[in-house]
Design a protein around this motif. Sequence first.
Motif, PDB file in Angstrom:
ATOM      1  N   ALA A 157       0.835  -1.212   0.000  1.00  0.00           N
ATOM      2  CA  ALA A 157       0.000   0.000   0.000  1.00  0.00           C
ATOM      3  C   ALA A 157       0.868   1.260   0.000  1.00  0.00           C
ATOM      4  O   ALA A 157       0.581   2.221  -0.727  1.00  0.00           O
ATOM      5  N   ALA A 158       1.927   1.260   0.789  1.00  0.00           N
ATOM      6  CA  ALA A 158       2.835   2.419   0.829  1.00  0.00           C
ATOM      7  C   ALA A 158       3.488   2.643  -0.525  1.00  0.00           C
ATOM      8  O   ALA A 158       3.602   3.776  -0.998  1.00  0.00           O
ATOM      9  N   THR A 159       3.905   1.567  -1.164  1.00  0.00           N
ATOM     10  CA  THR A 159       4.539   1.661  -2.480  1.00  0.00           C
ATOM     11  C   THR A 159       3.572   2.249  -3.497  1.00  0.00           C
ATOM     12  O   THR A 159       3.927   3.155  -4.260  1.00  0.00           O
ATOM     13  N   LEU A 160       2.346   1.764  -3.504  1.00  0.00           N
ATOM     14  CA  LEU A 160       1.334   2.311  -4.414  1.00  0.00           C
ATOM     15  C   LEU A 160       1.053   3.783  -4.115  1.00  0.00           C
ATOM     16  O   LEU A 160       0.896   4.595  -5.029  1.00  0.00           O
ATOM     17  N   ALA A 161       1.008   4.140  -2.838  1.00  0.00           N
ATOM     18  CA  ALA A 161       0.749   5.526  -2.458  1.00  0.00           C
ATOM     19  C   ALA A 161       1.865   6.452  -2.929  1.00  0.00           C
ATOM     20  O   ALA A 161       1.596   7.532  -3.459  1.00  0.00           O
ATOM     21  N   VAL A 162       3.110   6.029  -2.755  1.00  0.00           N
ATOM     22  CA  VAL A 162       4.240   6.836  -3.217  1.00  0.00           C
ATOM     23  C   VAL A 162       4.128   7.076  -4.719  1.00  0.00           C
ATOM     24  O   VAL A 162       4.253   8.206  -5.196  1.00  0.00           O
ATOM     25  N   LYS A 163       3.860   6.017  -5.465  1.00  0.00           N
ATOM     26  CA  LYS A 163       3.783   6.114  -6.923  1.00  0.00           C
ATOM     27  C   LYS A 163       2.601   6.957  -7.408  1.00  0.00           C
ATOM     28  O   LYS A 163       2.616   7.450  -8.528  1.00  0.00           O
ATOM     29  N   ASN A 164       1.589   7.130  -6.558  1.00  0.00           N
ATOM     30  CA  ASN A 164       0.388   7.865  -6.951  1.00  0.00           C
ATOM     31  C   ASN A 164       0.190   9.174  -6.190  1.00  0.00           C
ATOM     32  O   ASN A 164      -0.901   9.738  -6.211  1.00  0.00           O
ATOM     33  N   THR A 165       1.230   9.679  -5.563  1.00  0.00           N
ATOM     34  CA  THR A 165       1.105  10.891  -4.754  1.00  0.00           C
ATOM     35  C   THR A 165       0.542  12.060  -5.555  1.00  0.00           C
ATOM     36  O   THR A 165      -0.329  12.790  -5.078  1.00  0.00           O
ATOM     37  N   ALA A 166       1.014  12.251  -6.767  1.00  0.00           N
ATOM     38  CA  ALA A 166       0.543  13.379  -7.579  1.00  0.00           C
ATOM     39  C   ALA A 166      -0.950  13.272  -7.915  1.00  0.00           C
ATOM     40  O   ALA A 166      -1.588  14.279  -8.203  1.00  0.00           O
ATOM     41  N   SER A 167      -1.499  12.077  -7.843  1.00  0.00           N
ATOM     42  CA  SER A 167      -2.932  11.894  -8.079  1.00  0.00           C
ATOM     43  C   SER A 167      -3.758  12.194  -6.833  1.00  0.00           C
ATOM     44  O   SER A 167      -4.963  12.399  -6.922  1.00  0.00           O
ATOM     45  N   ILE A 168      -3.103  12.214  -5.689  1.00  0.00           N
ATOM     46  CA  ILE A 168      -3.790  12.410  -4.412  1.00  0.00           C
ATOM     47  C   ILE A 168      -3.650  13.848  -3.916  1.00  0.00           C
ATOM     48  O   ILE A 168      -4.598  14.418  -3.389  1.00  0.00           O
ATOM     49  N   ILE A 169      -2.468  14.425  -4.084  1.00  0.00           N
ATOM     50  CA  ILE A 169      -2.176  15.771  -3.589  1.00  0.00           C
ATOM     51  C   ILE A 169      -2.170  16.724  -4.785  1.00  0.00           C
ATOM     52  O   ILE A 169      -1.282  16.631  -5.635  1.00  0.00           O
ATOM     53  N   PRO A 170      -3.147  17.604  -4.882  1.00  0.00           N
ATOM     54  CA  PRO A 170      -3.396  18.365  -6.104  1.00  0.00           C
ATOM     55  C   PRO A 170      -2.222  19.150  -6.681  1.00  0.00           C
ATOM     56  O   PRO A 170      -2.053  19.178  -7.894  1.00  0.00           O
ATOM     57  N   MET A 171      -1.397  19.792  -5.883  1.00  0.00           N
ATOM     58  CA  MET A 171      -0.324  20.627  -6.426  1.00  0.00           C
ATOM     59  C   MET A 171       1.022  19.919  -6.467  1.00  0.00           C
ATOM     60  O   MET A 171       2.062  20.532  -6.657  1.00  0.00           O
ATOM     61  N   CYS A 172       1.011  18.614  -6.280  1.00  0.00           N
ATOM     62  CA  CYS A 172       2.235  17.817  -6.286  1.00  0.00           C
ATOM     63  C   CYS A 172       2.571  17.415  -7.719  1.00  0.00           C
ATOM     64  O   CYS A 172       1.700  16.969  -8.464  1.00  0.00           O
TER      65      CYS A 172
END
Length: 156
Positions: free
Chosen positions: A61-76
Motif C-alpha cells: 500500500a505504501a509503495t502504491l501511495a508513493v507512486k500515486n502521490t501526484a494523483s492524491i495531492i493536487p499541487m504535487c
Amino acid sequence: MMPKFTHIENDRAKMVDISGKGEVVREATAAGKIFLRPETLKAIREGTVMKGNVLATARVAATLAVKNTASIIPMCHPIPISSISVDFTDCEGYIEAVVVVKMTGRTGVEMEALTGVSVALLTVWDMVKSAEKDAAGQYPVTAITDIRVVEKKKGK
C-alpha cells in the motif's frame, strides 16, 4: 468550532514552476507510528491477523501511495521515482513505519515519502481495526502519530 474564512486574498491554486531547475538526485525519508493493543501487536508478529499479513500489505500500500502521490495531492508534481523502501520496526506499544524515496529530478520527494508512511499506517489500522475496537466500538489505544520528514537529501 473551526474559524470561518470570510475573505482569502489569493484563492488561486497554482503548481510551482520547476522548469528552470536542474535535475539532481533527491531522497527523502519519512516516518510515523501507530499505537496498538499488546494483543494486536502479538497477532501481527505471529501472523494471526484475520485479514492476513499486515506488514506485507502495508508495504504494498505504501509503495502504491508513493507512486500515486501526484494523483492524491493536487499541487504535487508527478515525478519519476527511482526507488522506494518501506520498513517497519516493532517497538514497545507501537509499530514505526519508515519510507525512503529516491529519484532524479527537479523537485523534492518528501511529499511522496510522507504519503507512503501515512498510507502504510492507515493500512495497518484497517487490517487490525476489528481487534482494536473496545466493547463500545471505539479505539481507545489506536493512534497514528509523529508523521514527519526525518531527512531530506539533494545532490550527491
